[in-house]
Enzyme design. Sequence first.
Site, PDB file in Angstrom:
ATOM      1  N   HIS A  59      33.761  45.801  43.977  1.00 27.06           N
ATOM      2  CA  HIS A  59      32.602  46.074  42.668  1.00 27.06           C
ATOM      3  C   HIS A  59      31.225  45.677  43.311  1.00 27.06           C
ATOM      4  CE1 HIS A  59      36.731  45.506  40.903  1.00 27.06           C
ATOM      5  NE2 HIS A  59      35.983  46.044  39.772  1.00 27.06           N
ATOM      6  N   HIS A 192      38.687  51.012  30.325  1.00 29.29           N
ATOM      7  CA  HIS A 192      37.480  50.298  29.947  1.00 29.29           C
ATOM      8  C   HIS A 192      36.514  50.783  30.452  1.00 29.29           C
ATOM      9  CE1 HIS A 192      38.637  48.884  33.829  1.00 29.29           C
ATOM     10  NE2 HIS A 192      37.767  48.192  34.339  1.00 29.29           N
TER      11      HIS A 192
END
Length: 279
Positions: A59, A192
Amino acid sequence: MARIIGGITTSHIPAVGNAIARELFDDPYWKPFFDGYPPVRKWLKENKPDVAIVIYNDHGLNFFLDKMPTFAIGAAFEYRNEDEGWGIPTLPPFKGDPKLSWHLINALVADEFDICSCQEMAVDHGFTVPMQLMWPGLESAPRAIPININTVQQPMPSPARCYKLGQAIGRAIESYPEDVKVVVLGTGGLSHQLDGTRAGFINKEFDLMCMDRIVDHPEELARMSSLDLVRQAGAQGAEFVLWLAMRGALSGKVTKLAGNYHIPISNTGAGMLLLENAA
Ligand code: DHB
Ligand code: FE
C-alpha cells in the site's frame, strides 16, 4: 516434495492491527470479527505449516506510485515492518525462506510470469495484520514469503491473470523437492472504498456471493474484469484478486472448514475463509 495443505483468506484492515495491540478482542465492536479466527488458529496449530506464502498488495510502504511492479516476490532472509502512519506498533522482523523464494521466482519466470525479485522488502499491514491474526504473538509463526500484486495503480492485472498466477504458484510449490508443508494466504478485500464520492461503500450481497463461489467455482469469479470488481466492490475492493490468486494455488480437493463475514470493520466488509487442500 512440498505440499500446499490449505489456503486462508482474510481482510487486512489496519484498524485490526490497532485492536490487536489494544487487546480489544471482547469489545462489542470487535468481538464478531475476532470470533471468526479461533477455528483457523486451531487448524494451523494441528497442521503446522513450515512456510506461509502471503499474497497481498503493497500500500505504499515498499513500493510507491513511481515504481509499481505488477507482481513482486520477496527473496530475503527476513522482512522488516515499518511505521505506515496508522498508529500500529511496529513489529519485529519476520523470518523468510530465500531458498523457496528463489525456487518460486525461477519457476514463475519459466512459466511466463515476469516477476520483480526483491532481496529486500518492507512488509505493510497487508502482510502483518493477517500474520498476527493467524499466529497471535507471532512466536509460533512459520517462515514467510511475501508476494505482492499491484491493486493500487492502473494498469492492474486482471482477475483471470491473478488466478493464473496462483495456479503457477501452486505448480511451482508442488515442484519444490523439499519436504515442506505450505499454507497460502490471500489478504485484503472484501468490498471497500476509502476515498472519493463512494467512500464507505460496502456491497454485502456481492461479498457473500464471492465468498460462496470462490470455494468451488473460482473460474466464474475470474471472468470479471478489474473494472467490474471496482464497480461492484469499490476501488479497494479490487483487492479481491489476492483471494483469487490464493485460490488458484489450490489444485487438490478443496473443502471449506471455516468462514466469517462481518460489516463494517473500519470501512470494509471483513471476510475470512479457511480452505483445506487435500492431496
Ligand atoms: C482499510 C482497509 C484496507 O484494505 C486497507 O488497506 C486500509 C484501510 C479500512 O477499511 O480502513
Ligand atoms: Fe488494503
